[in-house]
Design a protein around this motif. Structure first.
Motif, PDB file in Angstrom:
ATOM      1  N   MET A  69       0.807  -1.221   0.000  1.00  0.00           N
ATOM      2  CA  MET A  69       0.000   0.000   0.000  1.00  0.00           C
ATOM      3  C   MET A  69       0.839   1.269   0.000  1.00  0.00           C
ATOM      4  O   MET A  69       0.341   2.344  -0.357  1.00  0.00           O
ATOM      5  N   THR A  70       2.099   1.181   0.392  1.00  0.00           N
ATOM      6  CA  THR A  70       2.966   2.358   0.405  1.00  0.00           C
ATOM      7  C   THR A  70       3.146   2.887  -1.014  1.00  0.00           C
ATOM      8  O   THR A  70       3.565   2.165  -1.911  1.00  0.00           O
ATOM      9  N   GLY A  71       2.804   4.149  -1.213  1.00  0.00           N
ATOM     10  CA  GLY A  71       2.922   4.738  -2.542  1.00  0.00           C
ATOM     11  C   GLY A  71       1.918   4.211  -3.535  1.00  0.00           C
ATOM     12  O   GLY A  71       2.114   4.326  -4.746  1.00  0.00           O
ATOM     13  N   SER A  72       0.819   3.633  -3.040  1.00  0.00           N
ATOM     14  CA  SER A  72      -0.175   3.032  -3.924  1.00  0.00           C
ATOM     15  C   SER A  72      -1.505   3.760  -3.782  1.00  0.00           C
ATOM     16  O   SER A  72      -1.794   4.376  -2.753  1.00  0.00           O
ATOM     17  N   GLY A  73      -2.323   3.678  -4.830  1.00  0.00           N
ATOM     18  CA  GLY A  73      -3.635   4.291  -4.796  1.00  0.00           C
ATOM     19  C   GLY A  73      -4.741   3.260  -4.733  1.00  0.00           C
ATOM     20  O   GLY A  73      -4.535   2.075  -5.001  1.00  0.00           O
ATOM     21  N   ASP A  74      -5.952   3.714  -4.372  1.00  0.00           N
ATOM     22  CA  ASP A  74      -7.111   2.829  -4.369  1.00  0.00           C
ATOM     23  C   ASP A  74      -7.651   2.687  -5.787  1.00  0.00           C
ATOM     24  O   ASP A  74      -6.986   3.054  -6.764  1.00  0.00           O
ATOM     25  N   TYR A  75      -8.860   2.161  -5.929  1.00  0.00           N
ATOM     26  CA  TYR A  75      -9.440   1.944  -7.258  1.00  0.00           C
ATOM     27  C   TYR A  75      -9.427   3.216  -8.103  1.00  0.00           C
ATOM     28  O   TYR A  75      -9.170   3.181  -9.307  1.00  0.00           O
ATOM     29  N   ALA A  76      -9.673   4.353  -7.470  1.00  0.00           N
ATOM     30  CA  ALA A  76      -9.714   5.621  -8.198  1.00  0.00           C
ATOM     31  C   ALA A  76      -8.356   6.299  -8.278  1.00  0.00           C
ATOM     32  O   ALA A  76      -8.226   7.355  -8.901  1.00  0.00           O
ATOM     33  N   GLY A  77      -7.331   5.713  -7.645  1.00  0.00           N
ATOM     34  CA  GLY A  77      -6.002   6.304  -7.679  1.00  0.00           C
ATOM     35  C   GLY A  77      -5.697   7.210  -6.510  1.00  0.00           C
ATOM     36  O   GLY A  77      -4.612   7.786  -6.421  1.00  0.00           O
ATOM     37  N   ILE A  78      -6.639   7.355  -5.575  1.00  0.00           N
ATOM     38  CA  ILE A  78      -6.422   8.187  -4.389  1.00  0.00           C
ATOM     39  C   ILE A  78      -5.619   7.387  -3.365  1.00  0.00           C
ATOM     40  O   ILE A  78      -5.703   6.159  -3.305  1.00  0.00           O
ATOM     41  N   THR A  79      -4.845   8.089  -2.544  1.00  0.00           N
ATOM     42  CA  THR A  79      -3.989   7.455  -1.542  1.00  0.00           C
ATOM     43  C   THR A  79      -4.680   6.268  -0.875  1.00  0.00           C
ATOM     44  O   THR A  79      -5.794   6.386  -0.383  1.00  0.00           O
TER      45      THR A  79
END
Length: 499
Positions: A398-408
């Protein structure tokens, strides 16, 4: 005009412009030099036609731009004969193919039932395919002896492409240790995507129909059943993330079939696992389960929202079939499994990590699993009062990754369950200008990153960045930036999205 003669006469770095015309080929055009072949006025005007008899192009180190490729053909052959294994329309190695249309190309199995890969296009060895459209390839196929429509392999990239209305036994898109980004794959038979290793992100996979029967074909050197994964089949360490998988169907795993692969940060909605009457569940040892997803052995389902999926057998949500070997551990973590038909999960466990999920069935409520209504809003985000907020397990990926929409991915300290993090509605609450500086306050989600943008003309829809991005530390954030005085200026904030 003889295109092959122009290719032979060209030097490295040259561009060959093809006049608007339909070029009927008697032989494959072969290119073994770094040149570009480009349609003069775009793919509508320049058509390369294989007459259902020959492959249109076989190219190495070259570029194809602004062309329509149609009626190419390849027949499968021996494993050691790549000329008969890849590409009905185009077989490309270390090439760039952009803004092309591929239609009505085809191929079928050859000796020993071996299918070629890529009825329209096979792009391998570091090729890049971008902004292309693939439709109506193998449209006369029966779904039992038809190759993939598009094959990308050996470190290639396909991006911003549309693959629709094709017939295939093994996947409209066949990705072999390559990368897929921002593509739409829809309305294909008999599977949307086959991911063999590699990564896929920010794609939409919908309305694809797998086989309800019990069939399997040899592709290359491996058996790829067409009744597993109507939307996507993931194997050999493949990762599919931030994708919409909706309204697909197959006998096993209507949305996704995962075998030694990962489905992460995805919306899995309204898919169906079903079977034909002649082969009911259990015939030939093949079940009919997992409307949303079917996990075989070493597979992972993480931070997905799985809703509204159906099965004609027992498990409409997620079915897994683990072995008793810890090496084949199944991981189901941080998901929302709700409003699916029958069971949301099967009752047997075997070797499985099952933690921090919201499961409607109300069983296995240990290790952070809950059964409360997730209170999901219409856009599939969590509502403010959802019990799935801040109740997931934070993981290294999850570090430096986004959710389905690309948000933190992690906001406010702990990750949310499901594909989408809860974010506070973004509202600018105050703007002040003084002494050549503008100060803005806005509602924010702790941990989320925001970028201030400004424009002088709303009608132009042209915004420029103002200052650096800001990571919020509280529910209200403030930023002050030096600005050039103007008669009128508009400001907005947007969430920083991860690529």
């Amino acid at each position: 005009m003889n295109i092959q003669a122009a290719v032979d006469a060209a030097s490295e770095g040259d561009t060959i412009y093809l006049a608007d015309h339909t070029y009927l080929l008697k032989e494959t055009i072969t290119v073994d030099k770094a040149i570009t072949i480009k349609g003069f006025s775009g793919p509508d005007g320049c058509v390369i036609d294989g007459r259902h008899n020959v492959r249109c192009f076989e190219i190495n180190d070259a570029n194809l731009v602004d062309l329509t490729i149609q009626h190419g053909f390849v027949q499968g052959g021996f494993l050691g004969d790549p000329a008969r294994r890849y590409g009905g329309g185009v077989y490309a190695r270390n090439c760039v193919i952009s803004n092309c249309v591929f239609r009505e190309n085809g191929g079928n199995q050859g000796l020993h039932g071996i299918l070629p890969a890529g009825a329209a296009l096979a792009a391998r060895d570091g090729s890049v395919v971008s902004d292309c459209i693939f439709y109506d390839n193998n449209k006369e196929g029966d779904g039992f002896s038809d190759p993939s429509t598009v094959h990308v392999g050996n470190g290639s990239l396909i991006e911003r492409c549309t693959i629709r209305n094709n017939v295939t036994s093994v996947g409209a898109l066949d990705c072999d240790y390559s990368t897929v980004v921002q593509c739409q794959i829809y309305s294909n038979q008999y599977r949307g995507v086959t991911m063999i290793g590699g990564t896929m992100r920010d794609c939409q996979i919908f309305d694809n129909e797998g086989s309800p029967g019990v069939v399997a074909f040899t592709v290359g050197s491996a058996v790829r059943p067409s009744n597993q994964g109507g939307g996507v089949h993931i194997s050999e360490g493949g990762v599919v993330t931030r994708c919409l998988i909706q309204n697909n169907g197959s006998r096993i795993g209507g949305g996704a079939y995962i075998e030694n692969g990962t489905l992460r940060n995805c919306l899995v909605l309204d898919n169906l696992s079903h079977y034909d009457p002649e082969n009911p569940p259990g015939s030939f040892g093949v079940p009919s389960d997992g409307g949303g997803a079917y996990i075989q052995g070493r597979g992972s389902l993480e931070n997905c929202t799985v809703l509204g999926n159906l099965s004609s057998h027992t498990t409409g949500g997620v079915f897994w079939k683990s072995s008793f070997d810890p090496v084949d551990e199944t991981v189901i973590r941080n998901n929302i499994l709700y409003s699916n038909s029958g069971f949301n999960l099967p009752s047997e466990a075997f070797v499985v990590t099952l933690e921090h999920n919201c499961i409607q069935d109300g069983i296995r409520l240990t290790n952070g699993n809950i059964s409360s209504d997730p209170l999901i809003a219409a856009d599939h985000r969590l509502s403010e009062s959802s019990p799935c907020r801040n109740t997931g397990s934070n993981e290294a990926w999850m570090t430096g990754s986004g959710d389905y929409a690309g948000i933190t991915r992690v906001i406010n300290g702990d990750v949310d369950m499901g594909a989408l993090e809860f974010v506070v509605p973004l509202v600018i609450t105050q703007i002040q200008y003084a002494g050549g500086q503008v100060t803005l306050n806005w509602t924010s989600s702790p941990g989320a990153a925001y970028q201030l943008e400004g424009t002088d003309d709303l009608s132009a829809n042209s915004w420029e960045k103002v200052g650096a991005a800001v990571t919020a530390t509280g529910t209200v954030s403030s930023q002050t930036e030096a600005v050039v005085p103007r008669l009128r200026r508009f400001y907005r904030y947007r969430h920083i999205l991860f690529e």
